[in-house]
Design a protein around this motif. Structure first.
Motif, PDB file in Angstrom:
ATOM      1  N   GLY A   4       0.823  -1.205   0.000  1.00 27.66           N
ATOM      2  CA  GLY A   4       0.000   0.000   0.000  1.00 27.66           C
ATOM      3  C   GLY A   4       0.850   1.245   0.000  1.00 27.66           C
ATOM      4  N   CYS A   8      -0.152   5.127   0.679  1.00 27.64           N
ATOM      5  CA  CYS A   8       0.342   5.720   1.926  1.00 27.64           C
ATOM      6  C   CYS A   8       1.280   6.875   1.639  1.00 27.64           C
ATOM      7  CB  CYS A   8       1.020   4.676   2.787  1.00 27.64           C
ATOM      8  SG  CYS A   8      -0.181   3.618   3.577  1.00 27.64           S
ATOM      9  N   VAL A 104      -4.196  -2.678   7.065  1.00 28.44           N
ATOM     10  CA  VAL A 104      -4.933  -2.046   8.156  1.00 28.44           C
ATOM     11  C   VAL A 104      -5.589  -0.792   7.589  1.00 28.44           C
ATOM     12  CG1 VAL A 104      -3.671  -2.953  10.141  1.00 28.44           C
ATOM     13  CG2 VAL A 104      -2.712  -1.000   8.898  1.00 28.44           C
ATOM     14  N   GLN A 116     -11.413  -3.021   5.750  1.00 26.30           N
ATOM     15  CA  GLN A 116     -11.793  -1.928   4.829  1.00 26.30           C
ATOM     16  C   GLN A 116     -12.302  -0.711   5.613  1.00 26.30           C
ATOM     17  OE1 GLN A 116     -10.974  -1.718   1.835  1.00 26.30           O
ATOM     18  NE2 GLN A 116     -10.919  -3.733   0.902  1.00 26.30           N
ATOM     19  N   SER A 117     -11.561   0.373   5.478  1.00 27.97           N
ATOM     20  CA  SER A 117     -11.854   1.570   6.282  1.00 27.97           C
ATOM     21  C   SER A 117     -13.286   2.081   6.095  1.00 27.97           C
ATOM     22  CB  SER A 117     -10.853   2.679   5.949  1.00 27.97           C
ATOM     23  OG  SER A 117     -10.866   2.966   4.565  1.00 27.97           O
TER      24      SER A 117
HETATM   25  N1  LIG Z   1      -8.993  -0.277   0.890  1.00 24.64           N
HETATM   26  C1  LIG Z   1      -8.317  -0.431   2.137  1.00 24.64           C
HETATM   27  C2  LIG Z   1      -6.871   0.022   1.967  1.00 24.64           C
HETATM   28  C3  LIG Z   1      -6.048  -0.329   3.200  1.00 24.64           C
HETATM   29  C4  LIG Z   1      -4.569   0.048   3.008  1.00 24.64           C
HETATM   30  O1  LIG Z   1      -4.049   0.187   1.879  1.00 24.64           O
HETATM   31  N2  LIG Z   1      -3.877   0.201   4.141  1.00 24.64           N
HETATM   32  C5  LIG Z   1      -2.476   0.523   4.096  1.00 24.64           C
HETATM   33  C6  LIG Z   1      -2.188   1.614   5.113  1.00 24.64           C
HETATM   34  S1  LIG Z   1      -2.746   3.207   4.511  1.00 24.64           S
HETATM   35  C7  LIG Z   1      -1.673  -0.693   4.538  1.00 24.64           C
HETATM   36  O2  LIG Z   1      -2.103  -1.449   5.385  1.00 24.64           O
HETATM   37  N3  LIG Z   1      -0.497  -0.858   3.965  1.00 24.64           N
HETATM   38  C8  LIG Z   1       0.419  -1.879   4.350  1.00 24.64           C
HETATM   39  C9  LIG Z   1       0.770  -2.793   3.235  1.00 24.64           C
HETATM   40  O3  LIG Z   1       0.086  -2.775   2.208  1.00 24.64           O
HETATM   41  O4  LIG Z   1       1.731  -3.526   3.391  1.00 24.64           O
HETATM   42  C10 LIG Z   1      -9.046   0.364   3.227  1.00 24.64           C
HETATM   43  O5  LIG Z   1      -9.672   1.387   2.901  1.00 24.64           O
HETATM   44  O6  LIG Z   1      -9.010  -0.051   4.375  1.00 24.64           O
END
Ligand SMILES: N[C@@H](CCC(=O)N[C@@H](CS)C(=O)NCC(=O)O)C(=O)O
Length: 244
Positions: A4, A8, A104, A116-117
């Protein structure tokens, strides 16, 4: 390594990796019938990012919860190839994040996991009385939440421009023209109601989403225009957040 990472990175560029403003969680005694309330555990990185709306909903509803904040540090500031997040990596390796696709935020409700947020936000809004007082009000709250999503998407497009010169121009235009126009559009889209809140006569997720977008410390934008109702509700919502 950081799947992500791009999303991020955009959050980081948007200032959303700034230190999290403290969102207080009130004492359990505030809540009647506490024994019947489910137990909530919200896991995310120690940044605002995709969990801040959920945290604000919980705080405004004075709902106690376990606020798990996983560390996220940079070996070299701003260089995502040097990012370290040991607790996250351990949880993922153990399969503890499978429900949320290895990402997360993750919400646990009496031990049941929800990923999913946006699903988390909608669930909490319903559970915490922030989703309007009727199906129509619920749809209005949802509508305004989708507008917030449109505004963020539009902003991220500008932020994501690779060419530095084009990006600089785009950002200037965003703050001078695009954002005020978005807020005016949002203003015109507000349903009729007794006010001061956006939907019905009480605070809802819609107010809090606009608050987080426009006014929260460390948020993306600071709107200083005279646009009235959107800002009024955002300010009213901010009172609820800060006087907890
Ligand atoms: N569609 C998901 C996206 C979740 C997402 O991309 N989370 C990122 C943090 S902003 C994450 O966990 N990244 C860690 C990774 O992918 O390793 C939501 O809205 O919850």
């Amino acid at each position: 390594m950081f799947a992500g990472k791009k999303a991020c990175l955009l959050l980081a560029q948007a200032g959303l990796l700034a230190p999290v403003p403290p969102v207080a969680v009130s004492s359990p005694s505030v809540r009647c019938c506490a024994l019947k309330m489910p137990s909530y555990k919200l896991t995310y990185f120690d940044i605002r990012g995709l969990a801040e709306n959920a945290r604000i909903f919980l705080a405004v509803a004075q709902q106690p919860y376990e606020d798990v904040r996983l560390s996220l540090t940079f070996g070299t500031p701003g260089d995502f190839s040097t990012i370290q997040r040991p607790e996250f990596d351990a949880m993922k390796a153990k399969g503890e994040l499978d429900i949320s696709l290895g990402k997360v935020p993750l919400l646990e409700v009496d031990g049941v996991k929800i990923g999913q947020s946006k699903a988390i936000e909608r669930y909490l809004a319903k559970e915490l009385g922030l989703a309007g007082s009727s199906p129509v009000e619920a749809a209005q709250v949802d509508q305004l939440g989708e507008t917030v999503r449109d505004i963020k998407d539009a902003y991220q497009k500008v932020r994501g421009v690779q060419d530095e010169e084009a990006k600089k121009k785009g950002m200037e235009k965003w703050f001078a023209e695009d954002l005020p126009n978005w807020v005016k559009l949002a203003e015109k889209s507000l349903p009729a109601g007794p006010g001061p809140f956006m939907v019905g006569g009480k605070v809802s997720a819609a107010d809090l989403l606009f608050y987080t977008l426009l006014l929260a410390p460390g948020g993306i934008f600071t709107v200083s225009s005279t646009v009235s109702r959107v800002l009024t509700v955002a300010i009213a919502a901010s009172d609820l957040v800060f006087f907890l």
